[in-house]
Design a protein around this motif. Structure first.
Motif, PDB file in Angstrom:
ATOM      1  N   ASP A  15       0.840  -1.201   0.000  1.00  0.00           N
ATOM      2  CA  ASP A  15       0.000   0.000   0.000  1.00  0.00           C
ATOM      3  C   ASP A  15       0.876   1.253   0.000  1.00  0.00           C
ATOM      4  O   ASP A  15       0.847   2.064   0.931  1.00  0.00           O
TER       5      ASP A  15
ATOM      6  N   GLN B 224       1.026   9.002   1.760  1.00  0.00           N
ATOM      7  CA  GLN B 224       0.070   9.945   2.337  1.00  0.00           C
ATOM      8  C   GLN B 224       0.345  10.158   3.822  1.00  0.00           C
ATOM      9  O   GLN B 224       0.341  11.293   4.302  1.00  0.00           O
TER      10      GLN B 224
ATOM     11  N   GLU C 140       0.742   4.005  -1.654  1.00  0.00           N
ATOM     12  CA  GLU C 140       0.037   5.294  -1.650  1.00  0.00           C
ATOM     13  C   GLU C 140      -0.283   5.719  -0.220  1.00  0.00           C
ATOM     14  O   GLU C 140      -0.151   6.891   0.133  1.00  0.00           O
ATOM     15  N   ARG C 141      -0.702   4.758   0.583  1.00  0.00           N
ATOM     16  CA  ARG C 141      -1.020   5.057   1.980  1.00  0.00           C
ATOM     17  C   ARG C 141       0.238   5.508   2.721  1.00  0.00           C
ATOM     18  O   ARG C 141       0.202   6.470   3.501  1.00  0.00           O
TER      19      ARG C 141
END
Length: 85
Positions: free
Chosen positions: A16, A22, A18-19
């Protein structure tokens, strides 16, 4: 055991990205704040969160991810063998 914890944490982050990006982008504080945020986001220890934060971008390639999956499976297999002995 520490290596298994680190590779397991890597896999959570690598699956993950992208997480992870972020969470890192949202951190306004220092290294301790980053560690805490990553630990909470991926439900890992502070030790494992530090390992995630030191990941190199090249670890996000499919080949590298597959190598880590194999290493984790091998380490878990060895641990099971030791527990059964």
């Amino acid at each position: 055991m520490a290596r298994i914890e680190i590779i397991s944490a890597y896999m959570k982050a690598l699956e993950d990205p992208e997480r992870l990006m972020q969470v890192c982008a949202d951190i306004a504080g220092d290294d301790a704040d980053a560690r805490s945020a990553v630990a909470a986001a991926f439900e890992v220890s502070d030790f494992a969160a530090d390992a995630i934060l030191t990941l190199q971008v090249k670890r996000f390639t499919p080949r590298s991810i597959e190598q880590m999956r194999r290493e984790l499976a091998d380490a878990n297999r060895i641990l099971l063998d030791l527990d059964g002995a």
